[in-house]
Design a protein around this motif. Structure first.
Motif, short mmCIF file in Angstrom:
data_model
loop_
_atom_site.label_atom_id
_atom_site.label_comp_id
_atom_site.label_asym_id
_atom_site.label_seq_id
_atom_site.Cartn_x
_atom_site.Cartn_y
_atom_site.Cartn_z
N THR A 34 -1.90 3.03 -1.99
CA THR A 34 -0.53 2.99 -2.48
C THR A 34 -0.46 1.89 -3.52
O THR A 34 -0.89 0.77 -3.26
N ARG A 79 -7.14 2.23 4.18
CA ARG A 79 -5.92 2.05 3.39
C ARG A 79 -6.04 0.84 2.50
O ARG A 79 -6.51 -0.21 2.94
N THR A 127 -3.40 -1.18 -0.21
CA THR A 127 -2.10 -1.26 -0.89
C THR A 127 -2.25 -2.26 -2.03
O THR A 127 -2.74 -3.37 -1.83
#
Lengths: 160, 160, 160
Positions: free
Chosen positions: A138, A100, A102
């Motif tokens: 994201t 992940r 961000t």
């Protein structure tokens, strides 16, 4: 036969291309750890585009700071995260997968190219780690960031 | 005896109620993966309320875009995340628990009903997954989002 | 010999110092779970500085709300997260390590001391948990937060 470059060598190439060094201790801006590991997962704190003691890309993207500058900032954030991973894991060859990322962008009211800023980080991750550097992502536009940075990036990765 | 509907059937019902299809490939907006798995955990990238190539709910919530529209947007984001989970896991029946949902809302300066926007996503997750669709959640109001989307949602889930 | 205070006792001391009680059920603002566990990881939902039914620190930091007030808010957020961890884990002595804290600050356009706000949370975590309370951290400035809160904090922790 030509040898396949290690990811650490690819990292060094990327640093040379960006024109910055990420060797040595990476300054952080508060009371926290740069990396923490649990099982095979490693968390990396939010990185701003700091080199040494200077945040290289500051200001509001779309209002004084350009998309291209923000992408450069995202690349530096990604390099810092990789440098921390490398220190924590011994070598980037020990990274199984970035899970992940961000990407927070200090942006103007109507600046919507936030994924395009994030792509700057993605390019670095993929150049250094290959398929292991294609994580979920994201990207959002925020109101301010530490030290007036234009971009901040945090990461979770899995080690081999 | 009536059979218990599978979660995949409940997902299809929710899609029909929303009036949108989430079949086929889901377009993403940058250089990243939609889902990445590590152990039994699966990370899902930030989803905007896109159906096909159109972001269905755009603009600033509380200034042109209403709470109700934003909740509809949050539902679409949640459906996209579930559609990706379903593709990655084979079936939503293989989802043990949604662990974390983060809901980013492009909002007006004084719009504070961010949890209420997030509740739109929570309703979809619970309708489709039952108790497995009651995760931890963080809702925040941001300054902009990719493609001028009103809402963006990302997720971490555990597979059975 | 003096006994080493348990982390639960240190938590109670911190609560007394702040002048607030975090006993009993902690009110949440929407349709989600306060904590969810997967393996040895526990996710904690976004916490605003609520005590009982009152959000104690509201408004925009750098424009009406001061850095010191925001740090106090961050401490309350951290105490709430610890109170939830304590309930979920039986005792804070069962926490192996806080892995990640994300601190969202409702800030003025030019307020850049976001890491300094986050340090308020870090001080509480370290005072109660010692080295286990030094996680990775990301601090960002957002446009609004639920209930007009000045700070919101979420967490991922590992249990022993």
């Amino acid at each position: 036969m030509p040898s396949i470059p290690s990811r650490d060598a690819l990292f060094d190439q990327a640093a040379a291309t960006l024109g910055h060094s990420f060797d040595g201790e990476l300054v952080i801006g508060g009371k926290y750890a740069s990396c923490v590991r649990n099982g095979n997962e490693i968390y990396v704190s939010g990185q701003v585009p700091r080199v040494g003691n200077t945040v290289k890309v500051t200001g509001r993207v779309g209002a004084g700071t350009t998309l291209e500058q923000a992408q450069e900032g995202a690349k530096i954030c990604a390099m810092r995260a990789l440098a921390l991973l490398r220190q924590a894991a011994g070598s980037l060859d020990n990274v199984k997968q970035v899970l992940r990322v961000t990407v927070y962008v200090q942006c103007a009211e109507d600046f919507t190219q936030l994924s395009e800023v994030g792509d700057g980080a993605s390019e670095i991750l993929q150049a250094v780690l290959g398929a292991a550097g294609v994580p979920t992502r994201t990207s959002v536009g925020v109101y301010q960031l530490p030290k007036n940075a234009s971009v901040e990036l945090d990461m979770i990765a899995a080690l081999a």
